[in-house]
Write a protein that holds these residues in place. Structure first.
Motif, PDB file in Angstrom:
ATOM      1  N   ASP A 264      21.760  87.200  52.216  1.00 31.50           N
ATOM      2  CA  ASP A 264      21.028  86.750  51.028  1.00 31.50           C
ATOM      3  C   ASP A 264      20.763  87.887  50.043  1.00 31.50           C
ATOM      4  O   ASP A 264      20.915  87.721  48.826  1.00 31.50           O
ATOM      5  N   LYS A 294      23.584  78.850  47.650  1.00 30.30           N
ATOM      6  CA  LYS A 294      23.075  78.798  49.023  1.00 30.30           C
ATOM      7  C   LYS A 294      23.463  77.479  49.702  1.00 30.30           C
ATOM      8  O   LYS A 294      23.857  77.452  50.871  1.00 30.30           O
ATOM      9  N   TYR A 297      27.615  77.565  50.145  1.00 28.66           N
ATOM     10  CA  TYR A 297      28.383  78.672  50.714  1.00 28.66           C
ATOM     11  C   TYR A 297      27.646  79.471  51.787  1.00 28.66           C
ATOM     12  O   TYR A 297      28.187  80.446  52.289  1.00 28.66           O
ATOM     13  N   ASN A 298      26.429  79.076  52.150  1.00 27.10           N
ATOM     14  CA  ASN A 298      25.644  79.862  53.103  1.00 27.10           C
ATOM     15  C   ASN A 298      25.630  79.177  54.468  1.00 27.10           C
ATOM     16  O   ASN A 298      24.584  78.866  55.009  1.00 27.10           O
ATOM     17  N   ARG A 307      22.572  83.406  58.827  1.00 25.19           N
ATOM     18  CA  ARG A 307      23.482  82.556  58.072  1.00 25.19           C
ATOM     19  C   ARG A 307      24.163  83.418  57.016  1.00 25.19           C
ATOM     20  O   ARG A 307      23.506  84.067  56.201  1.00 25.19           O
ATOM     21  N   TYR A 309      27.360  84.307  54.085  1.00 24.39           N
ATOM     22  CA  TYR A 309      28.218  83.813  53.014  1.00 24.39           C
ATOM     23  C   TYR A 309      29.613  84.398  53.222  1.00 24.39           C
ATOM     24  O   TYR A 309      29.748  85.564  53.600  1.00 24.39           O
ATOM     25  N   SER A 424      30.816  75.097  55.245  1.00 22.66           N
ATOM     26  CA  SER A 424      30.687  74.787  53.825  1.00 22.66           C
ATOM     27  C   SER A 424      31.193  73.378  53.597  1.00 22.66           C
ATOM     28  O   SER A 424      32.145  72.941  54.243  1.00 22.66           O
TER      29      SER A 424
END
Length: 601
Positions: A264, A294, A297-298, A307, A309, A424
């Motif tokens: 993040d 978020k 794509y997270n 988590r 990306y 995703s």
């Protein structure tokens, strides 16, 4: 929308930039702390999905450890042995053998093996010529072009020993599975080439250099006390079985779970750079974009890790946000992933494997409808040779999808069981829905009625099993005051028509059509170029089995439709007409799929 500032455009790496990220001004995550963790092992293999940052990590390792490089300044991890190692970098990512699908698998394997040998030879001789002290000790007797990979690596190890028995040699192998992965997966379509018990012997015969290289890696870690061998790749290969070399598998190791990929904080910093260059209208617009990133794509997670990306996808998102029209378009539809950003496409052969997996379609359907599935255990010891076994388990296929980055996996908070989730939403339409298309679409491509009836029950059952309990519950809300189930059945028919539209191939029609001469409508008609498949839908309250007489009545109704529809085809396209009974229970957990029974049944 605000205009671009006069500041320089932020540089986000593209796939061809990953080798030089740390030697540039490109915006990237400092994952040097992962090196400190990797140093704990003499030999290891870290498998991760494509384009997540494996090459970047190994490029950093080469800069940090190699005597021939200079470690970047300002890294979070200040390595005490920086620039004191001999580093052999072998990149199998470029090993691609041209072949015809009709070629025998062992011929294709030998082509890959030959390419692997060329890559190994170039890397070893490149290291030898870089360091004068090694070049002086390196055995050049005979024709080096005729030496196998094992002998070449042993000669390198011996030369390093002669320089200094305590010298540090680090072997970095990128995409270690590339030379053998496609061949192993291709063998799934030709299981007759050998019984499973003979596969190991045949692979060893077809890959003398690839397997010999890893045999030499085992020797190297024993002969040179300060040597290390680190591997990265996408899929797990049984190196211990093929070569005796047993690197530590770090795929699901807790300490290394977040080694690559973006967190993040990284995404916040990247978005700030974009905002500085081309400001959002206000904090609200920026926050909406951040929330969409978020959401879409997270989703990557490897058991106990954070988590993550996907690196390439997020760099692509940032590139799109710096283009006026692409940003404007995405701001209008933030509920969907950015259409200018392609998801990373894993090797197509891996999805051919999944497509033909027995009993997997119901699980794929649950992933499509709810985004997650549980009740299966992650196979921590999976390797690609496992999927050549005749009794491969669904859990193994789910584990394979985790390796590809299509699914993530974590332990459920309450049950502790493994929960597989879509990494995703992009993968729903890109990969999973096509799997169902390939399955159910097969029904309308079969060449005879006997085939349709023989395979149809399973294919339709796979589809019906994807209708979730929550979907059935929402449909039932329409039928509270409808004791005859008329509303419920109409809702169910409409819902299934929509779902079938989503999963069938283009050119296939799904309809509730009128049949002559009584002008009654079929519940569902699937129409392809060669055949028609009629579905008779029935809905039952509770979980009581339909009686024999009820089912006989259902089949009689279906038979009438088929007789009339077949007569219509005689004067038109003359397609085959088949029929199946589908009985759904209102709990959404039970269903019956039967092919049309003969009238005497």
């Amino acid at each position: 929308m605000a205009k671009r500032s006069k500041l320089p455009r932020p540089k986000f790496p593209r796939p061809y930039d990953y080798e030089g990220v740390y030697d540039s001004t490109m915006i990237h995550r400092d994952n040097s702390t992962a090196l400190e963790i990797l140093e704990e092992w003499r030999s290891l293999v870290l498998t991760r999905p494509m384009q997540m940052g494996k090459t970047t990590l190994f490029s950093l390792a080469q800069l940090v450890y190699s005597k021939a490089s200079t470690a970047p300044t300002g890294l979070e991890y200040d390595c005490p042995t920086k620039n004191t190692w001999y580093v052999l970098r072998v990149d199998f990512g470029a090993v691609h053998a041209s072949f015809d699908e009709a070629d025998p698998w062992n011929l294709t394997a030998r082509k890959y093996d030959s390419q692997a040998l060329d890559t190994i030879r170039d890397a070893i001789l490149g290291l030898v010529h870089t360091h004068d002290e090694i070049e002086q000790k390196f055995d050049t007797s005979g024709n080096l072009d005729e030496l196998g990979a094992s002998r070449l690596l042993q000669r390198l190890g011996s030369a390093v020993q002669k320089v200094n028995n305590q010298a540090k040699l680090l072997v970095l192998v990128d995409e270690y599975d590339q030379p053998i992965r496609e061949v192993l997966l291709g063998m799934l379509n030709h299981r007759h080439v050998a019984p499973y018990a003979q596969i190991e012997m045949k692979l060893k015969s077809a890959y003398p250099n690839y397997i010999g290289f890893f045999k030499a890696c085992k020797w190297l870690t024993q002969a040179l006390p300060a040597s290390k061998v680190w591997l990265t790749g996408i899929t797990p290969i049984a190196l211990n079985v093929l070569s005796g070399f047993t690197p530590k598998n770090l795929m699901f190791d807790e300490d290394i779970a977040d080694a690559i990929g973006l967190l993040d904080d990284d995404v916040d910093r990247m978005l700030d750079e974009v905002h500085e260059f081309m400001p959002f209208q206000d904090d609200g617009e920026k926050m909406r974009v951040r929330d969409a990133i978020k959401k879409h794509y997270n989703g990557l997670q490897f058991l106990s890790g954070s988590r993550l990306y996907h690196t390439r996808m997020l760099n692509s998102v940032m590139h799109s946000l710096m283009k006026t029209q692409e940003r404007r378009d995405w701001l209008c539809q933030l509920k969907e992933p950015c259409r200018f950003v392609e998801a990373e496409k894993p090797p197509s052969s891996l999805f051919n494997v999944v497509k033909h997996a027995p009993n997997l379609c119901p699980v794929v359907g649950k992933l499509i409808s709810s985004g997650e599935v549980s009740g299966y255990s992650l196979n921590l010891s999976l390797n690609l040779m496992h999927i050549l076994k005749p009794d491969i388990l669904i859990a193994d296929y789910l584990t394979l999808l985790v390796h590809l980055g299509v699914l993530s996996v974590h332990h459920g908070n309450q049950t502790g069981e493994d929960v597989f989730k879509l990494a995703s939403g992009v993968y729903r339409s890109l990969h999973l829905e096509p799997l169902l298309k390939a399955s159910l679409g097969e029904l309308l491509q079969l060449s005879s009625l006997s085939e349709i009836y023989r395979k149809g029950e399973k294919l339709i059952t796979d589809f019906v099993s994807t209708l979730s309990e929550s979907t059935m519950s929402s449909l039932i809300a329409w039928a509270v005051a409808d004791p005859d189930n008329h509303i419920m059945e109409l809702q169910l028919q409409g819902f299934m028509v929509g779902e079938l539209h989503n999963v069938l191939y283009e050119g296939t029609t799904v309809a509730q059509e009128t049949v002559l001469p009584n002008k009654k409508r079929t519940d569902i008609t699937l129409a392809g170029d060669n055949s028609l498949v009629l579905l008779e839908l029935k809905k039952l309250n509770g979980s009581t089995e339909p009686t024999f007489l009820q089912k006989k009545e259902y089949h009689a109704q279906l038979r009438g439709y088929i007789t009339q529809r077949a007569a219509m085809e005689q004067s038109t396209r003359q397609r085959m007409v088949a029929g199946f009974l589908v009985v759904m229970y209102d709990d959404g957990q039970k269903y019956i799929v039967e092919k049309l029974l003969q009238e005497t049944s």
